[in-house]
Design a protein around this motif. Sequence first.
Motif, PDB file in Angstrom:
ATOM      1  N   MET A   1      -6.186   5.150   9.980  1.00 20.92           N
ATOM      2  CA  MET A   1      -6.087   3.911   9.196  1.00 20.92           C
ATOM      3  C   MET A   1      -5.743   4.210   7.750  1.00 20.92           C
ATOM      4  O   MET A   1      -5.194   3.405   7.037  1.00 20.92           O
ATOM      5  N   ASN A   2      -6.120   5.467   7.315  1.00 19.95           N
ATOM      6  CA  ASN A   2      -5.882   5.816   5.928  1.00 19.95           C
ATOM      7  C   ASN A   2      -4.451   6.271   5.696  1.00 19.95           C
ATOM      8  O   ASN A   2      -4.019   6.423   4.571  1.00 19.95           O
ATOM      9  N   ALA A   3      -3.713   6.550   6.796  1.00 24.47           N
ATOM     10  CA  ALA A   3      -2.344   7.002   6.633  1.00 24.47           C
ATOM     11  C   ALA A   3      -1.448   5.819   6.275  1.00 24.47           C
ATOM     12  O   ALA A   3      -1.763   4.674   6.547  1.00 24.47           O
ATOM     13  N   GLY A   4      -0.306   6.132   5.696  1.00 25.79           N
ATOM     14  CA  GLY A   4       0.641   5.071   5.375  1.00 25.79           C
ATOM     15  C   GLY A   4       0.659   4.756   3.896  1.00 25.79           C
ATOM     16  O   GLY A   4      -0.119   5.292   3.104  1.00 25.79           O
ATOM     17  N   THR A   5       1.540   3.849   3.550  1.00 24.13           N
ATOM     18  CA  THR A   5       1.789   3.509   2.154  1.00 24.13           C
ATOM     19  C   THR A   5       1.483   2.049   1.892  1.00 24.13           C
ATOM     20  O   THR A   5       1.755   1.191   2.725  1.00 24.13           O
ATOM     21  N   PHE A   6       0.912   1.784   0.722  1.00 26.68           N
ATOM     22  CA  PHE A   6       0.690   0.421   0.250  1.00 26.68           C
ATOM     23  C   PHE A   6       1.344   0.296  -1.121  1.00 26.68           C
ATOM     24  O   PHE A   6       1.332   1.246  -1.902  1.00 26.68           O
ATOM     25  N   LYS A   7       1.911  -0.873  -1.389  1.00 23.72           N
ATOM     26  CA  LYS A   7       2.482  -1.164  -2.701  1.00 23.72           C
ATOM     27  C   LYS A   7       1.692  -2.295  -3.340  1.00 23.72           C
ATOM     28  O   LYS A   7       1.250  -3.215  -2.649  1.00 23.72           O
ATOM     29  N   VAL A   8       1.549  -2.232  -4.649  1.00 28.16           N
ATOM     30  CA  VAL A   8       0.746  -3.205  -5.385  1.00 28.16           C
ATOM     31  C   VAL A   8       1.525  -3.683  -6.601  1.00 28.16           C
ATOM     32  O   VAL A   8       2.154  -2.879  -7.295  1.00 28.16           O
ATOM     33  N   ILE A   9       1.507  -4.990  -6.855  1.00 29.69           N
ATOM     34  CA  ILE A   9       2.068  -5.536  -8.086  1.00 29.69           C
ATOM     35  C   ILE A   9       0.943  -5.614  -9.103  1.00 29.69           C
ATOM     36  O   ILE A   9      -0.002  -6.386  -8.961  1.00 29.69           O
ATOM     37  N   GLY A  10       1.015  -4.765 -10.135  1.00 28.11           N
ATOM     38  CA  GLY A  10      -0.043  -4.709 -11.134  1.00 28.11           C
ATOM     39  C   GLY A  10      -0.017  -5.885 -12.090  1.00 28.11           C
ATOM     40  O   GLY A  10       0.881  -6.731 -12.064  1.00 28.11           O
ATOM     41  N   GLY A  11      -1.011  -5.931 -12.952  1.00 27.90           N
ATOM     42  CA  GLY A  11      -1.104  -7.005 -13.925  1.00 27.90           C
ATOM     43  C   GLY A  11       0.027  -7.008 -14.933  1.00 27.90           C
ATOM     44  O   GLY A  11       0.266  -8.005 -15.602  1.00 27.90           O
ATOM     45  N   ASP A  12       0.763  -5.882 -15.033  1.00 30.33           N
ATOM     46  CA  ASP A  12       1.917  -5.816 -15.935  1.00 30.33           C
ATOM     47  C   ASP A  12       3.217  -6.181 -15.239  1.00 30.33           C
ATOM     48  O   ASP A  12       4.287  -6.084 -15.819  1.00 30.33           O
ATOM     49  N   GLY A  13       3.116  -6.614 -13.967  1.00 28.73           N
ATOM     50  CA  GLY A  13       4.311  -7.020 -13.232  1.00 28.73           C
ATOM     51  C   GLY A  13       5.054  -5.866 -12.591  1.00 28.73           C
ATOM     52  O   GLY A  13       6.057  -6.076 -11.923  1.00 28.73           O
ATOM     53  N   ARG A  14       4.560  -4.638 -12.756  1.00 29.28           N
ATOM     54  CA  ARG A  14       5.242  -3.485 -12.183  1.00 29.28           C
ATOM     55  C   ARG A  14       4.703  -3.165 -10.795  1.00 29.28           C
ATOM     56  O   ARG A  14       3.617  -3.582 -10.430  1.00 29.28           O
ATOM     57  N   GLU A  15       5.493  -2.407 -10.052  1.00 31.59           N
ATOM     58  CA  GLU A  15       5.128  -2.050  -8.687  1.00 31.59           C
ATOM     59  C   GLU A  15       4.519  -0.643  -8.666  1.00 31.59           C
ATOM     60  O   GLU A  15       5.068   0.289  -9.239  1.00 31.59           O
ATOM     61  N   TYR A  16       3.353  -0.504  -8.006  1.00 33.46           N
ATOM     62  CA  TYR A  16       2.681   0.769  -7.884  1.00 33.46           C
ATOM     63  C   TYR A  16       2.503   1.114  -6.407  1.00 33.46           C
ATOM     64  O   TYR A  16       2.380   0.223  -5.565  1.00 33.46           O
ATOM     65  N   VAL A  17       2.487   2.406  -6.107  1.00 34.09           N
ATOM     66  CA  VAL A  17       2.389   2.866  -4.725  1.00 34.09           C
ATOM     67  C   VAL A  17       1.067   3.591  -4.529  1.00 34.09           C
ATOM     68  O   VAL A  17       0.724   4.517  -5.272  1.00 34.09           O
ATOM     69  N   ALA A  18       0.307   3.151  -3.527  1.00 34.74           N
ATOM     70  CA  ALA A  18      -0.943   3.806  -3.144  1.00 34.74           C
ATOM     71  C   ALA A  18      -0.691   4.599  -1.874  1.00 34.74           C
ATOM     72  O   ALA A  18      -0.272   4.042  -0.854  1.00 34.74           O
ATOM     73  N   GLU A  19      -0.931   5.885  -1.921  1.00 35.61           N
ATOM     74  CA  GLU A  19      -0.714   6.739  -0.755  1.00 35.61           C
ATOM     75  C   GLU A  19      -1.963   6.730   0.123  1.00 35.61           C
ATOM     76  O   GLU A  19      -2.809   7.608   0.062  1.00 35.61           O
ATOM     77  N   GLY A  20      -2.086   5.714   0.932  1.00 38.94           N
ATOM     78  CA  GLY A  20      -3.201   5.626   1.858  1.00 38.94           C
ATOM     79  C   GLY A  20      -4.220   4.579   1.456  1.00 38.94           C
ATOM     80  O   GLY A  20      -4.295   4.134   0.304  1.00 38.94           O
ATOM     81  N   LEU A  21      -5.032   4.191   2.431  1.00 42.44           N
ATOM     82  CA  LEU A  21      -6.012   3.123   2.215  1.00 42.44           C
ATOM     83  C   LEU A  21      -7.128   3.554   1.276  1.00 42.44           C
ATOM     84  O   LEU A  21      -7.675   2.735   0.527  1.00 42.44           O
ATOM     85  N   ASN A  22      -7.482   4.830   1.295  1.00 43.96           N
ATOM     86  CA  ASN A  22      -8.562   5.293   0.412  1.00 43.96           C
ATOM     87  C   ASN A  22      -8.196   5.105  -1.062  1.00 43.96           C
ATOM     88  O   ASN A  22      -9.035   4.681  -1.871  1.00 43.96           O
ATOM     89  N   GLU A  23      -6.949   5.411  -1.419  1.00 39.95           N
ATOM     90  CA  GLU A  23      -6.527   5.233  -2.817  1.00 39.95           C
ATOM     91  C   GLU A  23      -6.496   3.750  -3.177  1.00 39.95           C
ATOM     92  O   GLU A  23      -6.898   3.356  -4.277  1.00 39.95           O
ATOM     93  N   LEU A  24      -6.033   2.916  -2.247  1.00 38.86           N
ATOM     94  CA  LEU A  24      -6.010   1.484  -2.498  1.00 38.86           C
ATOM     95  C   LEU A  24      -7.427   0.949  -2.709  1.00 38.86           C
ATOM     96  O   LEU A  24      -7.676   0.136  -3.602  1.00 38.86           O
ATOM     97  N   ARG A  25      -8.377   1.402  -1.894  1.00 41.56           N
ATOM     98  CA  ARG A  25      -9.768   0.972  -2.054  1.00 41.56           C
ATOM     99  C   ARG A  25     -10.353   1.456  -3.375  1.00 41.56           C
ATOM    100  O   ARG A  25     -11.193   0.775  -3.981  1.00 41.56           O
ATOM    101  N   ALA A  26      -9.907   2.628  -3.815  1.00 40.83           N
ATOM    102  CA  ALA A  26     -10.376   3.127  -5.118  1.00 40.83           C
ATOM    103  C   ALA A  26      -9.891   2.223  -6.243  1.00 40.83           C
ATOM    104  O   ALA A  26     -10.627   1.969  -7.210  1.00 40.83           O
ATOM    105  N   TRP A  27      -8.667   1.704  -6.126  1.00 39.66           N
ATOM    106  CA  TRP A  27      -8.156   0.771  -7.134  1.00 39.66           C
ATOM    107  C   TRP A  27      -8.947  -0.535  -7.118  1.00 39.66           C
ATOM    108  O   TRP A  27      -9.181  -1.138  -8.159  1.00 39.66           O
ATOM    109  N   VAL A  28      -9.361  -0.977  -5.935  1.00 39.51           N
ATOM    110  CA  VAL A  28     -10.200  -2.171  -5.841  1.00 39.51           C
ATOM    111  C   VAL A  28     -11.527  -1.924  -6.550  1.00 39.51           C
ATOM    112  O   VAL A  28     -12.026  -2.760  -7.323  1.00 39.51           O
ATOM    113  N   ALA A  29     -12.128  -0.763  -6.298  1.00 37.48           N
ATOM    114  CA  ALA A  29     -13.420  -0.437  -6.913  1.00 37.48           C
ATOM    115  C   ALA A  29     -13.312  -0.345  -8.429  1.00 37.48           C
ATOM    116  O   ALA A  29     -14.262  -0.679  -9.149  1.00 37.48           O
TER     117      ALA A  29
END
Length: 252
Positions: A1-29
């Motif tokens: 489940m942690n494999a794969g790529t996620f993209k996020v539109i940040g508060g500055d309007g730019r696109e960021y790439v999270a390499e896996g679900l763990n990194e994305l969850r860290a951004w949530v935290a």
Amino acid sequence: MNAGTFKVIGGDGREYVAEGLNELRAWVADGRVGRETLVWSHEDAAWRRAADRPELRWDLPDAPPLLSGSPPASSSGPPSPTAVPSSIPVPDQPLLAPSDAEPAGFGVRLAAGAMDLVLVVVLFNVASLPWADELRGLQDSLRTESQKAIPDMGLLLRANGMVFLPLLLLRTVYSAAFHALAGATPGKLAFHLKLVALDGAAPGVGRVLIRALLETVTLATLGIGFGIMMLGGDGRALHDLLAGTRVVRKKP
């Protein structure tokens, strides 16, 4: 489940790439991803609110995090959704909720563009009616010159410019006006398409004008910028990448 790529539109309007679900969850935290943050997943290749992502249902707070002061600087993740520069207006509601729209594909955008091109040509012919005789004479001259063994290339370029430059200018005005007033050209409206900024909100007049000019350059260079659409995962052409916009299609 942690494999794969996620993209996020940040508060500055730019696109960021999270390499896996763990990194994305860290951004949530860290408070860099909130419930309304747009998140693209490799699994469904669609932009959705973080609150609509089942893999984040246990990670997001009940309400968007309230941050006091500036967020800590970090190069590993996007800024907080609330950390938007004051010079960028933040709309109250997006034009389309991320769950109700998906990136428009190449085929449907090509069909919408073809319809718009036909309409622009019709408008051009109507607007040039007072000079119809002169244009016919110019076309006859072009036909005669092109049939010569050694045509005058300078004459051909100047004559073609007299026709195509006004046509491209009309195409620019057409695109900018309809996108600014209605969020879509008639061709896009016919196929349920909409032009939005990266956060799903109205792109604004300035951004629309910049995009229209860049799109005209793309058309003038034989559509090279549209080739980017087939390489990226979100279907954005070169002029969309440079203008910070995207074309979405409302789901039926």
